[in-house]
Design a protein around this motif. Sequence first.
Motif, short mmCIF file in Angstrom:
data_model
loop_
_atom_site.label_atom_id
_atom_site.label_comp_id
_atom_site.label_asym_id
_atom_site.label_seq_id
_atom_site.Cartn_x
_atom_site.Cartn_y
_atom_site.Cartn_z
N ALA A 1 -22.57 34.71 84.90
CA ALA A 1 -21.23 35.24 84.97
C ALA A 1 -21.50 36.89 84.78
CB ALA A 1 -20.44 34.71 84.01
N ARG A 2 -22.56 37.17 84.23
CA ARG A 2 -22.67 38.97 84.41
C ARG A 2 -23.71 39.27 85.05
NH1 ARG A 2 -19.83 36.91 80.55
NH2 ARG A 2 -19.11 38.26 78.52
N SER A 3 -24.02 38.42 86.04
CA SER A 3 -25.04 38.91 87.07
C SER A 3 -26.27 39.22 86.53
CB SER A 3 -24.34 39.77 88.29
OG SER A 3 -23.23 39.53 88.54
N ILE A 4 -26.97 38.65 85.42
CA ILE A 4 -28.22 38.75 84.94
C ILE A 4 -29.27 37.97 85.62
CG2 ILE A 4 -29.58 38.80 82.71
CD1 ILE A 4 -27.23 40.81 82.84
N GLY A 5 -30.27 38.58 86.11
CA GLY A 5 -31.30 37.83 86.78
C GLY A 5 -32.48 37.31 85.58
N ALA A 6 -33.55 37.39 86.56
CA ALA A 6 -34.70 36.63 85.53
C ALA A 6 -35.38 37.60 84.76
CB ALA A 6 -35.70 36.13 86.65
N ASN A 7 -35.17 39.00 84.96
CA ASN A 7 -35.89 39.92 84.19
C ASN A 7 -35.04 40.59 83.28
OD1 ASN A 7 -38.64 39.19 85.39
ND2 ASN A 7 -37.92 40.39 87.39
N VAL B 1 -28.68 53.15 72.37
CA VAL B 1 -28.38 53.54 73.58
C VAL B 1 -29.77 54.10 74.28
CG1 VAL B 1 -27.40 55.25 75.18
CG2 VAL B 1 -26.13 54.02 73.16
N GLN B 2 -30.61 54.54 73.54
CA GLN B 2 -31.90 55.45 73.93
C GLN B 2 -33.06 53.94 74.31
OE1 GLN B 2 -34.05 58.43 72.14
NE2 GLN B 2 -32.33 58.94 70.95
N ILE B 3 -32.67 53.05 73.48
CA ILE B 3 -33.63 51.93 73.71
C ILE B 3 -33.25 51.12 74.97
CG2 ILE B 3 -34.79 49.70 72.68
CD1 ILE B 3 -35.69 52.35 71.47
N THR B 4 -31.72 50.72 75.28
CA THR B 4 -31.44 50.33 76.26
C THR B 4 -31.86 50.88 77.57
OG1 THR B 4 -29.21 51.43 76.39
CG2 THR B 4 -29.22 49.25 75.30
N ASP B 5 -31.83 52.34 77.65
CA ASP B 5 -32.09 53.45 78.79
C ASP B 5 -33.79 53.03 78.98
OD1 ASP B 5 -29.63 54.02 78.90
OD2 ASP B 5 -29.92 56.02 77.99
N PHE B 6 -34.50 53.22 77.87
CA PHE B 6 -35.86 52.83 77.85
C PHE B 6 -36.20 51.56 78.50
CE2 PHE B 6 -39.90 51.72 76.21
CZ PHE B 6 -40.77 52.79 76.59
N SER C 1 -23.84 53.08 77.80
CA SER C 1 -25.18 52.57 78.41
C SER C 1 -25.07 52.43 80.12
CB SER C 1 -25.57 51.20 77.93
OG SER C 1 -26.14 51.35 76.48
N SER C 2 -25.93 52.12 80.73
CA SER C 2 -25.89 52.08 82.13
C SER C 2 -25.35 50.64 82.50
CB SER C 2 -27.11 51.92 82.94
OG SER C 2 -27.86 50.78 82.69
N LYS C 3 -24.90 50.32 83.79
CA LYS C 3 -24.56 49.15 84.34
C LYS C 3 -25.51 47.97 84.29
CE LYS C 3 -21.12 51.38 87.42
NZ LYS C 3 -20.79 51.60 88.83
N ARG C 4 -26.69 48.07 83.92
CA ARG C 4 -27.47 47.32 83.72
C ARG C 4 -27.55 46.57 82.35
NH1 ARG C 4 -33.29 48.69 86.26
NH2 ARG C 4 -33.44 46.28 85.80
N VAL C 5 -26.63 47.04 81.65
CA VAL C 5 -26.51 46.41 80.06
C VAL C 5 -24.98 45.49 80.02
CG1 VAL C 5 -26.30 47.02 77.66
CG2 VAL C 5 -27.88 48.61 79.00
N ALA C 6 -25.20 44.26 79.66
CA ALA C 6 -24.21 43.55 79.51
C ALA C 6 -24.04 42.96 77.98
CB ALA C 6 -24.33 42.46 80.54
N SER C 7 -23.05 42.57 77.44
CA SER C 7 -22.73 41.99 76.24
C SER C 7 -22.15 40.58 76.21
CB SER C 7 -21.74 42.76 75.68
OG SER C 7 -21.29 42.30 74.16
N LEU C 8 -22.82 39.72 75.56
CA LEU C 8 -22.56 38.55 75.27
C LEU C 8 -22.25 38.16 73.57
CD1 LEU C 8 -25.08 36.14 77.29
CD2 LEU C 8 -22.62 36.99 77.96
N ALA C 9 -22.05 39.43 72.96
CA ALA C 9 -21.81 39.20 71.59
C ALA C 9 -20.45 38.53 71.35
CB ALA C 9 -21.43 40.44 71.21
#
Length: 333
Positions: A166-172, A193-198, A228-236
Amino acid sequence: MRRILVIQNKRIGDVILIAPALHALRLAYPAAKISVVLDGACSGVDELLPSIEPLYFHKGRLNFHFWGNIILRSWDLCFEFTGTDRGVLVAWLSKASMRITYSSYAISFARRLVFNRLVESDVKSLHTAEYHLDLIKGAGIRAERDKLSPILLSNGIQSARELLSARSIGANFAVIHPGTARSEKMWSVENWVQITDFLNSNADLDVVLTGGSNFMELEQISHILSRSSKRVASLAGETTLATLAAIIAQSRIYVGVDTGAAHIADALGIPSVVLFGSTNPLHWGPRSPGGRAVGEFGFSSYPHNFPKSSTAAIPTLQVKAAIVSVFQGIRQD
């Protein structure tokens, strides 16, 4: 051996760390019914522990069903892992033929009357999982300290797939679990935020943020997500423990603070980077080969040996270096 009672009515992380002891018990007594006393706040953790019966104690309730199970059943063995007054009371009421705890918990004459076998173990020099294995050995059960015991995943696999899809998260992807119920373990939003970017740019990984449903964790994750970028999703707040475990099991790396999710990642053998401040990584750090504990002044593989400090003081460079170390180790293997 027909019935075995295990008492571990503390937090989720504490429960996960008795998984190796439960595994050793099951190997020793494959036909026995193993029941585990759990705190009601840990609801759902039993889905991660194979072949056990949960006996939940809910604070603020009368717990008639719970006490009936303890008093009316015929128990052969009882292991008390916690040293709490409630745990000692449960052990006494069980009237098990053999009631075992650590000698350090039998600090009064009354407590020494409750237990008929006391086990010596040096908690100061051992990882908590190994300390728990020593209690099992007190009953003459063989248990290997260096073995990790996989936890059960089947209950959460389908829901994990649905949430990730549902969040379009792939295998990696990487899992970041930044929150905890204890404020002294928190790291700043800016650092996360720095770690998500890294992870996005250097490891080319999507990032899944996970966490509990309490306000402090959700607020922190909301701030991380917004920066964060669009490559970060939350399931919290959207997962059960079983689903969380299944998500972690599919990830390439886990990064987070010292909490129950970190112990789940380590039990699964997932490469992990865990931040430590006020808690001692020697006792609580990851034991798997791909695990790194990070403190203010550096990081290490197991066994971890650096002083306690402050989680807030850990520089992002240390965490990034630990992540690089994990991936270098994976490439070498």
